[in-house]
Design a protein around this motif. Structure first.
Motif, PDB file in Angstrom:
ATOM      1  N   LEU A  71       9.419   2.744  -1.943  1.00 26.88           N
ATOM      2  CA  LEU A  71       8.820   3.526  -3.024  1.00 26.88           C
ATOM      3  C   LEU A  71       9.559   4.850  -3.145  1.00 26.88           C
ATOM      4  O   LEU A  71       9.832   5.499  -2.134  1.00 26.88           O
ATOM      5  CB  LEU A  71       7.345   3.798  -2.724  1.00 26.88           C
ATOM      6  CG  LEU A  71       6.448   2.586  -2.471  1.00 26.88           C
ATOM      7  CD1 LEU A  71       5.073   3.042  -2.014  1.00 26.88           C
ATOM      8  CD2 LEU A  71       6.338   1.725  -3.713  1.00 26.88           C
ATOM      9  N   ASP A  72       9.838   5.254  -4.386  1.00 28.19           N
ATOM     10  CA  ASP A  72      10.452   6.571  -4.533  1.00 28.19           C
ATOM     11  C   ASP A  72       9.386   7.647  -4.304  1.00 28.19           C
ATOM     12  O   ASP A  72       8.189   7.374  -4.330  1.00 28.19           O
ATOM     13  CB  ASP A  72      11.182   6.727  -5.874  1.00 28.19           C
ATOM     14  CG  ASP A  72      10.267   6.863  -7.075  1.00 28.19           C
ATOM     15  OD1 ASP A  72       9.095   7.228  -6.902  1.00 28.19           O
ATOM     16  OD2 ASP A  72      10.730   6.625  -8.206  1.00 28.19           O
ATOM     17  N   ILE A  73       9.811   8.858  -4.063  1.00 26.23           N
ATOM     18  CA  ILE A  73       8.906   9.928  -3.650  1.00 26.23           C
ATOM     19  C   ILE A  73       7.832  10.234  -4.697  1.00 26.23           C
ATOM     20  O   ILE A  73       6.672  10.486  -4.355  1.00 26.23           O
ATOM     21  CB  ILE A  73       9.683  11.209  -3.240  1.00 26.23           C
ATOM     22  CG1 ILE A  73       8.757  12.216  -2.541  1.00 26.23           C
ATOM     23  CG2 ILE A  73      10.393  11.839  -4.434  1.00 26.23           C
ATOM     24  CD1 ILE A  73       8.226  11.742  -1.215  1.00 26.23           C
ATOM     25  N   SER A  74       8.178  10.170  -5.981  1.00 30.00           N
ATOM     26  CA  SER A  74       7.179  10.433  -7.032  1.00 30.00           C
ATOM     27  C   SER A  74       6.061   9.402  -6.984  1.00 30.00           C
ATOM     28  O   SER A  74       4.881   9.738  -7.113  1.00 30.00           O
ATOM     29  CB  SER A  74       7.835  10.433  -8.408  1.00 30.00           C
ATOM     30  OG  SER A  74       8.722  11.506  -8.519  1.00 30.00           O
ATOM     31  N   ILE A  95       3.833   9.992  -3.870  1.00 32.30           N
ATOM     32  CA  ILE A  95       2.908  11.115  -4.042  1.00 32.30           C
ATOM     33  C   ILE A  95       1.719  10.699  -4.910  1.00 32.30           C
ATOM     34  O   ILE A  95       0.563  10.947  -4.564  1.00 32.30           O
ATOM     35  CB  ILE A  95       3.636  12.336  -4.640  1.00 32.30           C
ATOM     36  CG1 ILE A  95       4.618  12.909  -3.622  1.00 32.30           C
ATOM     37  CG2 ILE A  95       2.629  13.404  -5.093  1.00 32.30           C
ATOM     38  CD1 ILE A  95       5.582  13.929  -4.187  1.00 32.30           C
ATOM     39  N   THR A  96       2.013  10.056  -6.023  1.00 37.04           N
ATOM     40  CA  THR A  96       0.938   9.625  -6.925  1.00 37.04           C
ATOM     41  C   THR A  96      -0.002   8.656  -6.220  1.00 37.04           C
ATOM     42  O   THR A  96      -1.231   8.806  -6.278  1.00 37.04           O
ATOM     43  CB  THR A  96       1.525   8.984  -8.194  1.00 37.04           C
ATOM     44  OG1 THR A  96       2.363   9.947  -8.839  1.00 37.04           O
ATOM     45  CG2 THR A  96       0.439   8.533  -9.151  1.00 37.04           C
ATOM     46  N   LYS A 126       1.080   5.969   6.849  1.00 35.41           N
ATOM     47  CA  LYS A 126       1.867   6.121   5.620  1.00 35.41           C
ATOM     48  C   LYS A 126       1.247   5.316   4.491  1.00 35.41           C
ATOM     49  O   LYS A 126       0.643   4.267   4.721  1.00 35.41           O
ATOM     50  CB  LYS A 126       3.301   5.659   5.848  1.00 35.41           C
ATOM     51  CG  LYS A 126       4.094   6.553   6.755  1.00 35.41           C
ATOM     52  CD  LYS A 126       5.528   6.079   6.827  1.00 35.41           C
ATOM     53  CE  LYS A 126       6.352   7.057   7.628  1.00 35.41           C
ATOM     54  NZ  LYS A 126       7.772   6.693   7.620  1.00 35.41           N
ATOM     55  N   ILE A 127       1.433   5.801   3.270  1.00 41.98           N
ATOM     56  CA  ILE A 127       0.852   5.130   2.105  1.00 41.98           C
ATOM     57  C   ILE A 127       1.388   3.707   1.965  1.00 41.98           C
ATOM     58  O   ILE A 127       0.647   2.798   1.579  1.00 41.98           O
ATOM     59  CB  ILE A 127       1.046   5.957   0.797  1.00 41.98           C
ATOM     60  CG1 ILE A 127       0.214   5.370  -0.342  1.00 41.98           C
ATOM     61  CG2 ILE A 127       2.514   6.032   0.402  1.00 41.98           C
ATOM     62  CD1 ILE A 127      -1.270   5.417  -0.140  1.00 41.98           C
ATOM     63  N   GLU A 128       2.650   3.488   2.308  1.00 40.81           N
ATOM     64  CA  GLU A 128       3.228   2.143   2.226  1.00 40.81           C
ATOM     65  C   GLU A 128       2.472   1.167   3.128  1.00 40.81           C
ATOM     66  O   GLU A 128       2.248   0.012   2.758  1.00 40.81           O
ATOM     67  CB  GLU A 128       4.712   2.143   2.623  1.00 40.81           C
ATOM     68  CG  GLU A 128       5.601   2.946   1.728  1.00 40.81           C
ATOM     69  CD  GLU A 128       5.801   4.382   2.226  1.00 40.81           C
ATOM     70  OE1 GLU A 128       4.829   4.991   2.744  1.00 40.81           O
ATOM     71  OE2 GLU A 128       6.915   4.895   2.077  1.00 40.81           O
ATOM     72  N   ASP A 129       2.059   1.658   4.300  1.00 40.06           N
ATOM     73  CA  ASP A 129       1.295   0.817   5.224  1.00 40.06           C
ATOM     74  C   ASP A 129      -0.124   0.595   4.715  1.00 40.06           C
ATOM     75  O   ASP A 129      -0.671  -0.501   4.846  1.00 40.06           O
ATOM     76  CB  ASP A 129       1.257   1.463   6.614  1.00 40.06           C
ATOM     77  CG  ASP A 129       2.649   1.606   7.221  1.00 40.06           C
ATOM     78  OD1 ASP A 129       3.543   0.810   6.848  1.00 40.06           O
ATOM     79  OD2 ASP A 129       2.839   2.517   8.041  1.00 40.06           O
ATOM     80  N   TYR A 147      -5.013   7.254  -3.637  1.00 43.41           N
ATOM     81  CA  TYR A 147      -5.616   6.597  -2.475  1.00 43.41           C
ATOM     82  C   TYR A 147      -6.534   7.567  -1.729  1.00 43.41           C
ATOM     83  O   TYR A 147      -7.658   7.218  -1.353  1.00 43.41           O
ATOM     84  CB  TYR A 147      -4.516   6.064  -1.547  1.00 43.41           C
ATOM     85  CG  TYR A 147      -5.047   5.190  -0.443  1.00 43.41           C
ATOM     86  CD1 TYR A 147      -5.301   3.842  -0.667  1.00 43.41           C
ATOM     87  CD2 TYR A 147      -5.310   5.711   0.816  1.00 43.41           C
ATOM     88  CE1 TYR A 147      -5.796   3.033   0.344  1.00 43.41           C
ATOM     89  CE2 TYR A 147      -5.808   4.911   1.835  1.00 43.41           C
ATOM     90  CZ  TYR A 147      -6.046   3.574   1.597  1.00 43.41           C
ATOM     91  OH  TYR A 147      -6.546   2.783   2.596  1.00 43.41           O
ATOM     92  N   THR A 148      -6.066   8.796  -1.542  1.00 41.62           N
ATOM     93  CA  THR A 148      -6.859   9.816  -0.858  1.00 41.62           C
ATOM     94  C   THR A 148      -8.123  10.131  -1.639  1.00 41.62           C
ATOM     95  O   THR A 148      -9.212  10.267  -1.071  1.00 41.62           O
ATOM     96  CB  THR A 148      -6.020  11.089  -0.632  1.00 41.62           C
ATOM     97  OG1 THR A 148      -4.851  10.744   0.124  1.00 41.62           O
ATOM     98  CG2 THR A 148      -6.807  12.157   0.102  1.00 41.62           C
TER      99      THR A 148
END
Length: 150
Positions: A13-16, A19-20, A2-5, A25-26
């Motif tokens: 983090l809110d979904i928007s 996603i950003t 997960k991005i948080e990790d 990051y990707t």
């Protein structure tokens, strides 16, 4: 993961925002991997992009405006990129005979040879990330990214 990790976030983090951050990051993961491929050739991703654009001209010259329009990163300094490619003999640059204000850029055989050598490595790079998804997921991801961007 997960991005948080990945970013070691301690707050929700809110979904928007997720996603950003995920897209950014990707993009960095893909770009870092791609830059490793280009490093032995001493060219940047932007220079590679210019070479690909010029190869697509199929022997016809391109002016700076056309190159700029087709760049993935439109903020790139096209003149500086072409100057660097010129020093490596990957391109030629000439003044247009009909319009002396127009500069025509053309890929050289040396530039074409570099792209030919890079082609299988670039395909392998693209497939490295794509192989984690099936064809339906790839189509869906592409659709969603285009929809999100537009």
């Amino acid at each position: 993961m997960k991005i948080e990790d990945e970013i070691k976030s301690t707050v929700a983090l809110d979904i928007s925002k997720k996603i950003t951050l995920n897209i950014l990051y990707t993009q960095n993961v893909i770009t870092d991997n791609f830059n490793e491929i280009l490093k032995p050739y001493e060219i940047s991703g932007e220079q590679y992009n210019v070479l690909r654009i010029l190869r697509g001209q199929k022997g016809n010259p391109a002016n700076m405006c056309l190159i700029q329009e087709r760049m993935l990163a439109r903020t790139s300094n096209t003149t500086r990129l072409v100057d660097k490619l010129l020093l490596k003999n990957f391109v030629t640059r000439n003044v247009c005979p009909e319009n002396r204000r127009k500069i025509e850029v053309q890929i050289t055989q040396t530039g074409l040879n570099i792209l030919t050598e890079l082609d299988p490595k670039v395909i392998e790079h693209e497939q490295l990330f794509s192989k984690k998804l099936n064809s339906e997921e790839l189509e869906q991801l592409n659709y969603l990214l285009e929809k999100y961007r537009n």
